[in-house]
Design a protein around this motif. Sequence first.
Motif, PDB file in Angstrom:
ATOM      1  N   ASN A   1       0.855  -1.178   0.000  1.00  0.00           N
ATOM      2  CA  ASN A   1       0.000   0.000   0.000  1.00  0.00           C
ATOM      3  C   ASN A   1       0.896   1.235   0.000  1.00  0.00           C
ATOM      4  O   ASN A   1       1.631   1.477   0.946  1.00  0.00           O
ATOM      5  CB  ASN A   1      -0.901  -0.016   1.232  1.00  0.00           C
ATOM      6  N   ASN A   2       0.814   2.002  -1.071  1.00  0.00           N
ATOM      7  CA  ASN A   2       1.650   3.203  -1.192  1.00  0.00           C
ATOM      8  C   ASN A   2       0.963   4.453  -0.672  1.00  0.00           C
ATOM      9  O   ASN A   2       1.483   5.539  -0.832  1.00  0.00           O
ATOM     10  CB  ASN A   2       2.066   3.412  -2.647  1.00  0.00           C
ATOM     11  N   ARG A   3      -0.209   4.297  -0.090  1.00  0.00           N
ATOM     12  CA  ARG A   3      -0.925   5.452   0.435  1.00  0.00           C
ATOM     13  C   ARG A   3      -0.307   5.908   1.749  1.00  0.00           C
ATOM     14  O   ARG A   3       0.013   5.106   2.610  1.00  0.00           O
ATOM     15  CB  ARG A   3      -2.386   5.114   0.694  1.00  0.00           C
ATOM     16  N   ARG A   4      -0.198   7.195   1.868  1.00  0.00           N
ATOM     17  CA  ARG A   4       0.289   7.777   3.118  1.00  0.00           C
ATOM     18  C   ARG A   4      -0.842   7.770   4.135  1.00  0.00           C
ATOM     19  O   ARG A   4      -1.971   8.111   3.831  1.00  0.00           O
ATOM     20  CB  ARG A   4       0.741   9.219   2.858  1.00  0.00           C
ATOM     21  N   GLN A   5      -0.555   7.369   5.341  1.00  0.00           N
ATOM     22  CA  GLN A   5      -1.565   7.381   6.390  1.00  0.00           C
ATOM     23  C   GLN A   5      -1.748   8.797   6.916  1.00  0.00           C
ATOM     24  O   GLN A   5      -0.794   9.574   6.988  1.00  0.00           O
ATOM     25  CB  GLN A   5      -1.160   6.452   7.532  1.00  0.00           C
ATOM     26  N   LEU A   6      -3.000   9.114   7.260  1.00  0.00           N
ATOM     27  CA  LEU A   6      -3.295  10.422   7.839  1.00  0.00           C
ATOM     28  C   LEU A   6      -2.947  10.424   9.321  1.00  0.00           C
ATOM     29  O   LEU A   6      -3.125   9.434  10.022  1.00  0.00           O
ATOM     30  CB  LEU A   6      -4.775  10.763   7.681  1.00  0.00           C
TER      31      LEU A   6
ATOM     32  N   ASP B   1      -2.176  16.005   9.998  1.00  0.00           N
ATOM     33  CA  ASP B   1      -3.065  16.364   8.895  1.00  0.00           C
ATOM     34  C   ASP B   1      -4.388  16.978   9.348  1.00  0.00           C
ATOM     35  O   ASP B   1      -4.929  17.849   8.687  1.00  0.00           O
ATOM     36  CB  ASP B   1      -3.379  15.120   8.046  1.00  0.00           C
TER      37      ASP B   1
END
Length: 92
Positions: free
Chosen positions: A2-7, A60
């Motif tokens: 998973n290349n999504r950045r975590q909030l 964020d």
Amino acid sequence: PNNRRQLVLIDQEGGRVQRIKSPATIVPAMRDVGASNKPPHAASQVGRVLGTELRAMGVDVNFAPVADVDTNPDNPVIGARAFSRDSQVVGG
């Protein structure tokens, strides 16, 4: 993978709800901000400080009060976390 950045989220309100103390600026409870001589200006300044510092720390979202009115004085949860009991003060 998973290349999504975590909030990163926090509840950094000031007063008794201040999750990050040092190195963050210790800000007053929102009721004290609302009771100042210039509530809209004071709220803007506090929001700017909180936002700038949290952004620099990689946060964020902040779950701080935005337009909270203490409509029920018997509710101990809100209390000093609201800007005022007067919606005219809160609405600026």
